[in-house]
Structure formats: structure tokens, C-alpha cells
Design an enzyme around this catalytic site. Structure first.
Site, PDB file in Angstrom:
ATOM      1  N   SER A  76       0.792  -1.231   0.000  1.00 29.59           N
ATOM      2  CA  SER A  76       0.000   0.000   0.000  1.00 29.59           C
ATOM      3  C   SER A  76       0.825   1.282   0.000  1.00 29.59           C
ATOM      4  O   SER A  76       0.275   2.345  -0.276  1.00 29.59           O
ATOM      5  CB  SER A  76      -0.914   0.032   1.219  1.00 29.59           C
ATOM      6  OG  SER A  76      -2.116  -0.604   0.925  1.00 29.59           O
ATOM      7  N   LYS A  79       0.619   3.469  -3.023  1.00 30.82           N
ATOM      8  CA  LYS A  79      -0.566   4.281  -3.352  1.00 30.82           C
ATOM      9  C   LYS A  79      -0.247   5.779  -3.398  1.00 30.82           C
ATOM     10  O   LYS A  79      -0.824   6.521  -4.184  1.00 30.82           O
ATOM     11  CB  LYS A  79      -1.672   4.021  -2.319  1.00 30.82           C
ATOM     12  CG  LYS A  79      -2.237   2.600  -2.380  1.00 30.82           C
ATOM     13  CD  LYS A  79      -3.107   2.300  -1.162  1.00 30.82           C
ATOM     14  CE  LYS A  79      -3.718   0.901  -1.248  1.00 30.82           C
ATOM     15  NZ  LYS A  79      -4.396   0.513   0.011  1.00 30.82           N
ATOM     16  N   TYR A 201      -2.645  -2.283 -10.600  1.00 30.42           N
ATOM     17  CA  TYR A 201      -2.665  -2.051  -9.152  1.00 30.42           C
ATOM     18  C   TYR A 201      -1.904  -3.164  -8.418  1.00 30.42           C
ATOM     19  O   TYR A 201      -1.069  -2.894  -7.547  1.00 30.42           O
ATOM     20  CB  TYR A 201      -4.116  -1.959  -8.661  1.00 30.42           C
ATOM     21  CG  TYR A 201      -4.230  -1.970  -7.156  1.00 30.42           C
ATOM     22  CD1 TYR A 201      -3.839  -0.857  -6.405  1.00 30.42           C
ATOM     23  CD2 TYR A 201      -4.690  -3.094  -6.474  1.00 30.42           C
ATOM     24  CE1 TYR A 201      -3.902  -0.882  -5.015  1.00 30.42           C
ATOM     25  CE2 TYR A 201      -4.764  -3.116  -5.089  1.00 30.42           C
ATOM     26  CZ  TYR A 201      -4.366  -2.009  -4.370  1.00 30.42           C
ATOM     27  OH  TYR A 201      -4.422  -2.039  -3.001  1.00 30.42           O
ATOM     28  N   TYR A 253      -4.796   4.355   7.584  1.00 30.05           N
ATOM     29  CA  TYR A 253      -6.130   3.737   7.622  1.00 30.05           C
ATOM     30  C   TYR A 253      -6.921   4.186   8.843  1.00 30.05           C
ATOM     31  O   TYR A 253      -6.929   5.365   9.172  1.00 30.05           O
ATOM     32  CB  TYR A 253      -6.028   2.202   7.596  1.00 30.05           C
ATOM     33  CG  TYR A 253      -5.085   1.678   6.556  1.00 30.05           C
ATOM     34  CD1 TYR A 253      -5.277   1.982   5.213  1.00 30.05           C
ATOM     35  CD2 TYR A 253      -3.997   0.893   6.895  1.00 30.05           C
ATOM     36  CE1 TYR A 253      -4.411   1.512   4.250  1.00 30.05           C
ATOM     37  CE2 TYR A 253      -3.129   0.417   5.933  1.00 30.05           C
ATOM     38  CZ  TYR A 253      -3.342   0.728   4.619  1.00 30.05           C
ATOM     39  OH  TYR A 253      -2.486   0.279   3.685  1.00 30.05           O
ATOM     40  N   VAL A 271       0.864  -3.692   4.001  1.00 35.08           N
ATOM     41  CA  VAL A 271       0.730  -4.980   4.691  1.00 35.08           C
ATOM     42  C   VAL A 271       1.995  -5.840   4.632  1.00 35.08           C
ATOM     43  O   VAL A 271       2.067  -6.877   5.285  1.00 35.08           O
ATOM     44  CB  VAL A 271      -0.481  -5.812   4.186  1.00 35.08           C
ATOM     45  CG1 VAL A 271      -1.784  -5.186   4.630  1.00 35.08           C
ATOM     46  CG2 VAL A 271      -0.425  -6.008   2.686  1.00 35.08           C
TER      47      VAL A 271
HETATM   48  N1  GLN Z   1      -1.986  -5.174  -2.246  1.00 38.07           N
HETATM   49  C1  GLN Z   1      -2.661  -5.012  -1.005  1.00 38.07           C
HETATM   50  C2  GLN Z   1      -4.160  -5.045  -1.187  1.00 38.07           C
HETATM   51  O1  GLN Z   1      -4.653  -4.463  -2.093  1.00 38.07           O
HETATM   52  C3  GLN Z   1      -2.232  -3.734  -0.343  1.00 38.07           C
HETATM   53  C4  GLN Z   1      -2.913  -3.520   0.983  1.00 38.07           C
HETATM   54  C5  GLN Z   1      -2.045  -2.857   2.025  1.00 38.07           C
HETATM   55  O2  GLN Z   1      -0.814  -2.848   1.967  1.00 38.07           O
HETATM   56  N2  GLN Z   1      -2.696  -2.342   3.038  1.00 38.07           N
HETATM   57  O3  GLN Z   1      -4.862  -5.657  -0.443  1.00 38.07           O
END
Ligand code: GLN
Length: 323
Positions: A76, A79, A201, A253, A271
Site C-alpha cells: 500500500s 498508493k 494495481y 487507515y 501490509v
Molecule cells: N496489495 C494489497 C491489497 O490491495 C495492499 C494492501 C495494504 O498494503 N494495506 O490488499
């Protein structure tokens, strides 16, 4: 809002820095709370003991401890950078018609859109990130992927690659993300082929970095978009404030409010167990430790950033120099 660092400030901050990092590393090495992400099967294979902390200053000094060369996928944290590229491709006004800037208070993978506008809430949760990635320009899937990889090359200062195992692992199990993409297609928030947007993505999330890279990428945002190691511009400086604002309000988050309150600097987690943070005009911080709390943030990463913020007085709204 950004603190202006002068060379004297940097001197004070950086000289004892390595020992601060070493102390934090040895203090939190024994913290073994949390669990590695396993909803993407390949991520579950990571060694949970890995731990590194790295700081890169805007004048290019590097301080690192632990497994700072250990490779992992950016997840993530990508992003933020994809949002910057979408802003460069379309400008702020258009991007705002497709992705909002409101924190959700919900988990990163919630299947929710704003009731009125039908937009995803912000570019830091999965729905908003998928919509953002679908905006990245290019003549076809390969050109779009190459533009994303070239963007990460500018931020990290070296060529980057996609971890194919992690990519295919998420691609074949990412049913939630696929459901969000279909919902956004239904509301006209994604125009073109959603499978292609999802692939891009998943690929951007599977870009391989290390903890040192996280700090360099953070330092590039702290340095008005110029990579302090290579001197190359990674992103148009006019979009830095947009990127940092959504990091500050939405980057952690459903822990974003508490993070802003206690730690007080823009940051983004993934994550994989990475967190990168930006101290405008001063430094980028990277922490990597794969054990996650229930919100998907690195347990050690959050503790280390809390202590760094306190010890180095990094909170954006800290009043310095008396009353
Ligand atoms: N690739 C992961 C997902 O889309 C990224 C989520 C994350 O790092 N919080 O679920």
C-alpha cells in the site's frame, strides 16, 4: 505548516541519530506482537523477525540499522506515488472527480463508496487506489506499467522490478479488490478495462523495495520532489502537498487520527510491514517489520515512529522554542 530546517537544525538532529536508531532497534527487537499478512498467500512466507529502521535526510545523509537491504514488496505504500502520477497526468480537479480526500475510519479493504458522489473516499484505501491507478496514462498495459516502474526508479534512484510470485498470488486471490473494481465500474468511476486496472494495481503493490528505499522515497517527498541522493526530480513539486495531505489524514487507515495526534507526520503503511514517513524539509523515515496489528500497520513500525517523533520533536504542530 512544514517546518523549515536550517543547516543548524539538521546538525542537531543528525549527529546522534545513528545511536538513537540503534537504541530503538535493540529496544523493539524483542516486541513480537502481531501477525504477518496472510490474505495474500505469498506474503505469509516472510520471516517475522526481520526489522530495520532507516533515515535519509534532505541533504542525502543515510542512517540505517538492522535488515535495511532486505527486499519486500511495497504494497500500500505504492498508493502515495501512484496518486502523484495520476495528479501529474490529469491535474487536481479531474482526479478529485474520481477519488475523494476524506478519511473513512474504516479498514483499508472496505467495500464502500461515498453515497452521494459515488467516489471512493480517498486514494489511500484500496478502492481509491484502484481508481487512482486506473487513471495512469499510457498507450497500453505495458506502457502504463513501464511508466509506473520509471516513476519508482526516480523515487528510489535505481531500476525496480515486480515480484511476479506476489503479483500472481494477489491477482488470483484478490476477490475483494476485484469486487470494489466492479462496484466502481457500475458507478462509472473506472472507465476502461477493469482487469487491466487491477493488474496494474497488483503490479504496483508488488514492486520490490527495501527499507533504505523507503527512507529515500520519503526524503524525496520531504525534499520537494527531488531525490536527495541522485538529484533527479521524481514528481512535479506542485503535487507534493496533495500527496502529503492524504498521507497525513488517511495514510494509516483507521489509525490515521491517532497517528496524526500522537506522531504528527505524514506517513503510509503497507501490509508487507513497511511504514514510510515524511518530515517536510528534513528527512524521510523507513521502518520495516512484518508483524502487523489488526489494522494492518506494523506493530514495531508504529512504536518506532512514536519514539522518533517524541525524541526528535517531529510532530508538525509541536511548539518549539518556548511559549
Ligand atoms: N496489495 C494489497 C491489497 O490491495 C495492499 C494492501 C495494504 O498494503 N494495506 O490488499
Amino acid at each position: 505548516m512544514a517546518k523549515q530546517a536550517n543547516s543548524e537544525d539538521l546538525e542537531i538532529i543528525t549527529s546522534p541519530l545513528l545511536s538513537v536508531l540503534k537504541d530503538l532497534h535493540s529496544k523493539y527487537k524483542s516486541l513480537r506482537e502481531g501477525a504477518v499478512a496472510n490474505y495474500i498467500p505469498e506474503l505469509a512466507k516472510v520471516n517475522p523477525d526481520l526489522f530495520s529502521i532507516c533515515i535519509v535526510t534532505v541533504d542525502g545523509q543515510v542512517y540505517e540499522v538492522g535488515d535495511s537491504q532486505q527486499l519486500f514488496t511495497i504494497q500500500s505504500m505504492s498508493k502515495v506515488f501512484a496518486y502523484g502520477l495520476a495528479l501529474e497526468d490529469h491535474g487536481r480537479d479531474y482526479v478529485l472527480t474520481r477519488v475523494g480526500v476524506e478519511p473513512t475510519g474504516d479498514a483499508f479493504n472496505s467495500i464502500i463508496l461515498d453515497e452521494q458522489s459515488k467516489r471512493p473516499y480517498n486514494p489511500m484505501v484500496n478502492a481509491g487506489a484502484i481508481a487512482t491507478t486506473s487513471l495512469i496514462k499510457g498507450a497500453g498495459a505495458t506502457e502504463r506499467l513501464n511508466r509506473v516502474l520509471d516513476m519508482f526508479r526516480r523515487y528510489t534512484g535505481h531500476d525496480v522490478f515486480v515480484d511476479i510470485s506476489v503479483f500472481t498470488s494477489e491477482r488470483s486471490t484478490g476477490h475483494r479488490n476485484r469486487a470494489m473494481a466492479h462496484l466502481m465500474l457500475n458507478f462509472g468511476m473506472i472507465d476502461h478495462n477493469i482487469e487491466e486496472a487491477l493488474d496494474l494495481y497488483f503490479q504496483q503493490c508488488a514492486v520490490i523495495v527495501n527499507c533504505h528505499d523507503l527512507a529515500v522515497m520519503g526524503a524525496t517527498l520531504a525534499n520537494r520532489g527531488i531525490n536527495p541522493i541522485t538529484g533527479e526530480r521524481a514528481v512535479d513539486h506542485q503535487y507534493i502537498k496533495d500527496m502529503l495531505s492524504v498521507m497525513y489524514t488517511c495514510g494509516m487507515y483507521n489509525f490515521a487520527g491517532e497517528w496524526a495526534y500522537t506522531i504528527g507526520i505524514p506517513a503510509k503503511s503497507g501490509v508487507c510491514g513497511g511504514i514510510f514517513a515524511v518530515v517536510p524539509n528534513q528527512m524521510g523515515i523507513g521502518v520495516f517489520s512484518p508483524l502487523l496489528d489488526v489494522r494492518g500497520n506494523s506493530v514495531r513500525g508504529v512504536e518506532v515512529c512514536k519514539e522518533l517523533s517524541r525524541q526528535l520533536c517531529l510532530h508538525m504542530f509541536e511548539c518549539k522554542g518556548g511559549n
